[in-house]
Motif scaffolding. Structure first.
Motif, PDB file in Angstrom:
ATOM      1  N   ARG A 183       8.094 -76.480  60.942  1.00 35.12           N
ATOM      2  CA  ARG A 183       7.864 -76.351  62.382  1.00 35.12           C
ATOM      3  C   ARG A 183       7.753 -77.704  63.096  1.00 35.12           C
ATOM      4  O   ARG A 183       7.851 -77.763  64.323  1.00 35.12           O
ATOM      5  CB  ARG A 183       6.607 -75.529  62.629  1.00 35.12           C
ATOM      6  N   CYS A 235      10.512 -71.627  64.213  1.00 35.59           N
ATOM      7  CA  CYS A 235      10.637 -71.002  62.886  1.00 35.59           C
ATOM      8  C   CYS A 235       9.434 -70.090  62.631  1.00 35.59           C
ATOM      9  O   CYS A 235       8.278 -70.517  62.728  1.00 35.59           O
ATOM     10  CB  CYS A 235      10.729 -72.066  61.808  1.00 35.59           C
ATOM     11  N   THR A 236       9.702 -68.842  62.292  1.00 35.55           N
ATOM     12  CA  THR A 236       8.643 -67.861  62.037  1.00 35.55           C
ATOM     13  C   THR A 236       8.437 -67.692  60.531  1.00 35.55           C
ATOM     14  O   THR A 236       9.297 -68.090  59.723  1.00 35.55           O
ATOM     15  CB  THR A 236       9.019 -66.499  62.635  1.00 35.55           C
ATOM     16  N   GLU A 253       8.867 -65.035  58.992  1.00 36.60           N
ATOM     17  CA  GLU A 253      10.003 -64.203  58.564  1.00 36.60           C
ATOM     18  C   GLU A 253      11.251 -65.053  58.344  1.00 36.60           C
ATOM     19  O   GLU A 253      12.010 -64.815  57.401  1.00 36.60           O
ATOM     20  CB  GLU A 253      10.271 -63.109  59.602  1.00 36.60           C
ATOM     21  N   ASN A 254      11.466 -66.052  59.208  1.00 40.73           N
ATOM     22  CA  ASN A 254      12.599 -66.962  59.023  1.00 40.73           C
ATOM     23  C   ASN A 254      12.470 -67.723  57.709  1.00 40.73           C
ATOM     24  O   ASN A 254      13.441 -67.881  56.966  1.00 40.73           O
ATOM     25  CB  ASN A 254      12.679 -67.972  60.179  1.00 40.73           C
TER      26      ASN A 254
END
Length: 455
Positions: free
Chosen positions: A79, A85-86, A88-89
């Protein structure tokens, strides 16, 4: 650390006792080292197992220092460059094999270079996460220009000048100790010639072994840098082999196992048998091995090769690996199918930069040694660049420095202690005459001084 002979590396093919494996595979490397110490103190221990445990103790030490980054820390590092960016990503990136990790106490801990690997291999995906715009497939212009020249001329020749250097990290510096340094040096091969040394920091001994080095032996002075600058000519031929022209008689060299890594395990034999079927043409068989590797193994940076028990099987089971992992799987599959194959490695050298790289060769009469670069080929194939994917199945480019022409060989003069990479040599190594210098004790660097085409 005890003295080590390069031939002892074969003992890594020996199985570990259950007690030690239980600690190792739970990620408790401190407990593993404690258990190893108990075993080494026992009477009547077979010498092969003793040497295996001594090497395993070094592996456990390095693994204990290499996997300290948890998921949240890794996400925070990503990040810093890609704030959108999560979790999940990041899970998506992990699922495709671009983050090496172990499980300890039910949680994942990632290898120290996981963040840089993710940023390097997934920059286009992460850009799309940031912008919301899906990336478009593109071509590698530098490699396509190389392919055009090679097709037009039947080869391409370049003159390259490189500076290599190595220094001891501050925590490992010991004034007045005798230090022994091996720097990578271009090998004399059919492709590489006219090698000239322009300058060195100290007097050197030039090795002619298959893993070629410049050797320096001096009493260490604090902050000293060991360097060499050299140039060489590289001429890479262009092949367009035809299965219909392959000779009926083929050679029988480079077909055997090489413990501990090149092993015809049941998994390797089963995959090789599936790929081979009833086919006998070695050119077709090599292409089948190449196709499987490039379609099924995703590029990812790896832990130190010393810390991988069986590299080709790791690639099959985990569907990820770096250039050397892919090359070694290709070599092992080829040999298991009766196609002679061997290792080449050194650096990927561009006019603007240089980095470590491995690839392979396989032999098909009447053409002789052909090339295979599954890493570059696989990347091109996944990007939809079929032209380059086909090229790297039997050809190279000129962006190379060839240092090693064999896998898992000794230095000249030999190291006194365990090599930090007993299989390959791209970054150079050092040791004191009476003390091991490990993975984090030295820093290696290199730069491209000049790169020019020649006739």
């Amino acid at each position: 650390m005890k003295r080590f002979d390069q031939s002892d590396i074969k003992y890594l093919a020996c199985e570990l006792p259950d007690e030690i494996k239980s600690y190792k595979f739970s990620g408790d490397f401190i407990g593993e080292r404690r258990e190893i110490g108990k075993y080494l103190g026992r009477e009547g221990l077979p010498e092969a197992l003793r040497r295996r445990l001594e090497i395993e103790d070094v592996i456990a030490l390095e693994m204990s220092k290499d996997y300290l980054c948890d998921f949240d820390t890794l996400l925070g590092k990503i990040r810093k460059k890609y704030p959108a960016c999560t979790p999940e990503n990041l899970e998506h990136i992990i699922a495709i094999g671009n983050a090496d990790y172990i499980v300890r106490g039910g949680e994942r801990y990632f290898q120290r270079s996981a963040a840089s690997n993710i940023l390097n291999c997934n920059d286009r995906y992460l850009e799309s996460v940031e912008t919301g715009i899906m990336p478009q497939a593109g071509q590698n212009r530098l490699r396509h220009d190389n392919l055009r020249i090679m097709r037009e001329k039947g080869y391409r020749a370049v003159r390259i000048r490189i500076n290599e250097h190595l220094e001891v990290e501050p925590h490992a510096r010991k004034e007045g100790k005798l230090i022994r340094v091996h720097l990578p040096f271009p090998a004399l091969t059919s492709e590489q010639s006219d090698i000239v040394i322009h300058s060195t920091s100290h007097p050197v001994y030039i090795s002619d072994y298959a893993q070629r080095t410049l050797f320096m032996e001096q009493f260490y002075r604090d902050g000293e840098v060991y360097f060499a600058e050299f140039s060489y000519t590289l001429k890479i031929p262009y092949f367009k082999p035809d299965p219909g022209e392959v000779s009926a008689e083929q050679p029988d060299f480079y077909l055997g196992e090489q413990l501990p890594q090149i092993r015809f395990t049941p998994l390797i034999r089963a995959l090789a048998d599936d790929l081979k079927g009833r086919e006998k043409n070695p050119l077709i068989l090599a292409r089948r091995a190449y196709d499987w590797v490039t379609k099924n193994v995703v590029y990812s940076y790896m832990r130190h090769y010393l810390c991988i028990e069986q590299i080709p099987e790791f690639a099959i089971l985990n569907r990820r690996g770096d250039c050397g992992v892919m090359a070694l799987l290709f070599i092992t599959l080829c040999r298991a199918m009766g196609v002679p194959a061997r290792w080449q490695s050194g650096s990927h050298v561009r006019p603007t930069g240089i980095g470590s790289h491995d690839w392979a060769q396989y032999y098909v009469a009447p053409y002789g040694w052909l090339y295979c670069d599954p890493s570059f080929g696989g990347g091109a194939g996944r990007a939809g660049d079929i032209e380059l994917w086909d090229h790297y199945a039997c050809n190279l480019d000129v962006f190379r420095e060839i240092n090693c022409t064999e896998f898992q060989t000794s230095f000249d003069p030999p190291r006194r202690y365990l090599r930090t990479d007993p299989y390959d040599n791209q970054s150079g190594e050092a040791e004191y005459a009476d003390e091991w210098l490990g993975f984090d004790d030295t820093d290696h660097g290199r730069r491209v001084v000049s790169f020019e085409d020649i006739d």
